[in-house]
Design a protein around this motif. Sequence first.
Motif, PDB file in Angstrom:
ATOM      1  N   PHE B   6       0.844  -1.187   0.000  1.00  0.00           N
ATOM      2  CA  PHE B   6       0.000   0.000   0.000  1.00  0.00           C
ATOM      3  C   PHE B   6       0.884   1.244   0.000  1.00  0.00           C
ATOM      4  N   LEU B   7       0.627   2.146  -0.950  1.00  0.00           N
ATOM      5  CA  LEU B   7       1.440   3.365  -1.041  1.00  0.00           C
ATOM      6  C   LEU B   7       0.539   4.587  -1.061  1.00  0.00           C
ATOM      7  N   VAL B   8       0.995   5.648  -0.430  1.00  0.00           N
ATOM      8  CA  VAL B   8       0.271   6.922  -0.478  1.00  0.00           C
ATOM      9  C   VAL B   8       1.242   7.966  -1.035  1.00  0.00           C
ATOM     10  N   GLU B   9       0.848   8.620  -2.158  1.00  0.00           N
ATOM     11  CA  GLU B   9       1.659   9.723  -2.674  1.00  0.00           C
ATOM     12  C   GLU B   9       0.919  11.010  -2.388  1.00  0.00           C
ATOM     13  N   ILE B  10       1.639  12.014  -1.892  1.00  0.00           N
ATOM     14  CA  ILE B  10       0.999  13.299  -1.583  1.00  0.00           C
ATOM     15  C   ILE B  10       1.580  14.363  -2.504  1.00  0.00           C
ATOM     16  N   GLU B  11       0.686  15.088  -3.200  1.00  0.00           N
ATOM     17  CA  GLU B  11       1.145  16.155  -4.090  1.00  0.00           C
ATOM     18  C   GLU B  11       0.328  17.403  -3.798  1.00  0.00           C
ATOM     19  N   ASN B  12       0.892  18.556  -4.176  1.00  0.00           N
ATOM     20  CA  ASN B  12       0.141  19.802  -4.121  1.00  0.00           C
ATOM     21  C   ASN B  12       0.102  20.397  -5.525  1.00  0.00           C
ATOM     22  N   PRO B  13      -0.859  19.965  -6.351  1.00  0.00           N
ATOM     23  CA  PRO B  13      -0.891  20.444  -7.742  1.00  0.00           C
ATOM     24  C   PRO B  13      -1.088  21.954  -7.828  1.00  0.00           C
ATOM     25  N   GLU B  14      -1.815  22.539  -6.906  1.00  0.00           N
ATOM     26  CA  GLU B  14      -1.973  23.997  -6.873  1.00  0.00           C
ATOM     27  C   GLU B  14      -2.201  24.422  -5.430  1.00  0.00           C
ATOM     28  N   PRO B  15      -2.005  25.719  -5.114  1.00  0.00           N
ATOM     29  CA  PRO B  15      -2.167  26.153  -3.728  1.00  0.00           C
ATOM     30  C   PRO B  15      -3.562  25.791  -3.204  1.00  0.00           C
ATOM     31  N   GLY B  16      -3.641  25.286  -1.986  1.00  0.00           N
ATOM     32  CA  GLY B  16      -4.926  24.955  -1.383  1.00  0.00           C
ATOM     33  C   GLY B  16      -5.439  23.588  -1.743  1.00  0.00           C
ATOM     34  N   THR B  17      -4.776  22.906  -2.684  1.00  0.00           N
ATOM     35  CA  THR B  17      -5.235  21.584  -3.107  1.00  0.00           C
ATOM     36  C   THR B  17      -4.178  20.531  -2.759  1.00  0.00           C
ATOM     37  N   THR B  18      -4.609  19.475  -2.109  1.00  0.00           N
ATOM     38  CA  THR B  18      -3.720  18.348  -1.827  1.00  0.00           C
ATOM     39  C   THR B  18      -4.306  17.122  -2.509  1.00  0.00           C
ATOM     40  N   ARG B  19      -3.425  16.417  -3.247  1.00  0.00           N
ATOM     41  CA  ARG B  19      -3.920  15.207  -3.912  1.00  0.00           C
ATOM     42  C   ARG B  19      -3.227  13.983  -3.327  1.00  0.00           C
ATOM     43  N   LEU B  20      -4.058  13.027  -2.907  1.00  0.00           N
ATOM     44  CA  LEU B  20      -3.528  11.758  -2.405  1.00  0.00           C
ATOM     45  C   LEU B  20      -3.726  10.702  -3.478  1.00  0.00           C
ATOM     46  N   THR B  21      -2.646  10.072  -3.904  1.00  0.00           N
ATOM     47  CA  THR B  21      -2.758   8.975  -4.856  1.00  0.00           C
ATOM     48  C   THR B  21      -2.450   7.685  -4.105  1.00  0.00           C
ATOM     49  N   LEU B  22      -3.494   6.865  -3.962  1.00  0.00           N
ATOM     50  CA  LEU B  22      -3.340   5.620  -3.209  1.00  0.00           C
ATOM     51  C   LEU B  22      -3.164   4.459  -4.175  1.00  0.00           C
ATOM     52  N   SER B  23      -2.353   3.483  -3.776  1.00  0.00           N
ATOM     53  CA  SER B  23      -2.237   2.280  -4.595  1.00  0.00           C
ATOM     54  C   SER B  23      -1.963   1.078  -3.697  1.00  0.00           C
TER      55      SER B  23
END
Lengths: 509, 110
Positions: B6-23
């Motif tokens: 199980f992996l969690v990737e955390i990105e901030n594509p733009e200010p105020g937005t957090t994207r979690l990509t789970l696999s």
Amino acid sequence: MDAVTHAPSTEVLRAIVDAASDGVVLCDADGAIVLVNAAAREMVPGDVASLLDLRREPGETYETAAGDRLLRVRREIFGIVHQAWYLRDVTAEAARADALRAERERARFLVEAGRRLSASLNTRRCARAATELAAGPLADAAMVVLPPQGMRRTAWLRTSAAGLEEGEIPVTAADQVPGLAEALAGFPPVPSRWLDPQQAPDWLLPAGFGPVGHLLVTPLPGNGVPAGALVLARREGGPSYDEDTETLVRVFAARAGAAISAAVLYQEQSATNAILAGDLLPPALPVIEGLELAGSLRAAQQTALIGGDFYDVLPTPDGPLVTLGDVCGKGPRAAVLAGQVRHSLRALLLLERDPEQLMRLLNRALLSSPTPGSHVTLVLAAVKGGAIDIAVAGHPAPLLLRADGVVEEVDARGSLLGAIKSGVLTLRIATIDLDSGDLLLLYSDGITEAFGGPTGREMYGATRLKTALATCAGLPATAVVERLEQLNSDWLAGGVFDDRALLAIRRSR
Amino acid sequence: MDTAPFLVEIENPEPGTTRLTLSGDFDYTTSGDLATLSPTLMNSDLRTLEIDLTGVSFIDSSGLATLIHLYHAAEEHPAEMRFVGMTPYIAHLFEVTALDLVFNLPTSAT
């Protein structure tokens, strides 16, 4: 120029022999002593002749005691007139060899102790191994008194020449042996202590043991819990406990204590797990006129992962309410939650029989639970005559097998209970007719999410379950559940599985 | 069964937005990883929490509970939580549990 050599005079030779560090005793052919050098006189102040063994072959070495010394002696023959004995003091060498042998014995003993003590997580078996290991090398009788764990009586095990004995003493009897009560309580911490053998009460020693020479009580240090005490007894006249043996007893007690306390903790934990898992055990299904009921609940193999699948058939004056659910998570918390849900349903059923209302009440009860994560998926099926009202909350919808082999998915759904804080529960209730020969199957997601198949990574899935169910038309409910369970197990092919629950209701006529 | 990590990737594509990509397998044994992340995610800048489940091979009830927990944490923060990636398996799971009525799901997969 030729080298000039001088043969040494007799006096010089005598002086050379006298200065040697090995003892030298020279005799004539009849064994009468001709010469004893200074080293030999020092080693054997008395009669040296008694040490000289005329039967030895020339060149042969033997060991003999002279006072508190150990001598290594070699016989040699020179010509036909003289024979000599060479003496070497090997007392220190022998003591070192003895010490090394004893040290190796102790190391071997501890290795064996570690191996046998770690072989079991059963308290009694650990205690038995400890007494069997200690009897012999450490004592003539070795007894382990187990920690009382809040009981009034406590068990003991003892090994001696009389074999293994077991018994119980009232905890208060421990007061008769100085230091034993403290060792059993684990507080205050006490060192091991020697007892006056006269202080030993009868129960401490095997019958007919005879007079006691040495008696030692050693607490067994546990992992933060008292692990009991070790009592060692040697008969009068037996070897006393030297410093090395006392150290060995302490190290041994530490190992035995760790093993016994681990076993005690493990047994407490398994007992707790068994009680909790008991809350999840499927009930005996009632016999209901005109209906066949059959269920199967296979719990996940790992005991630490007590799952949360459960089912019940609760009778009401209108007809039975059939429930099958799955609580979120695993382990003791899941077991407690499953028990709470089952009991809540029993209680709510006294006031409310409508599946939809029951779902809403249970949802509110779970949302007000102080334990976060109290989520439950549930199917409620209220059987009333030929019709069944079905409410589904976050659970796979039941399947309906018609008498002619057609499989339908019941058109009911709803959200997980105890999950959505706003408290709005969306439910779509279905009412089905269960005609003669029709079968309603409730199942948990452990069935459809069983990983297995040719690759071992494929889910069993709802489609395979429906196909399997379609082949069961006309079979009694018990046979249907057995067959589906068998097909699902084949799919798993021995792989790890989650809880799997199946419950079938069939109208027999 | 061999489990996918199980992996969690955390990105901030733009200010105020957090994207979690789970696999991987998101289940009882791994869901704790994401649950412990929750307080860090709810920082003062967070307005939108995007969750991509395209790479998730398996979710059990503990995984679902963690998503619900995140959803409630975002609601209280307040921030919007929405799913940006989904597989038919997960879409079906959300439907069975009626979470599709609660969560913001991408229209393409449902």
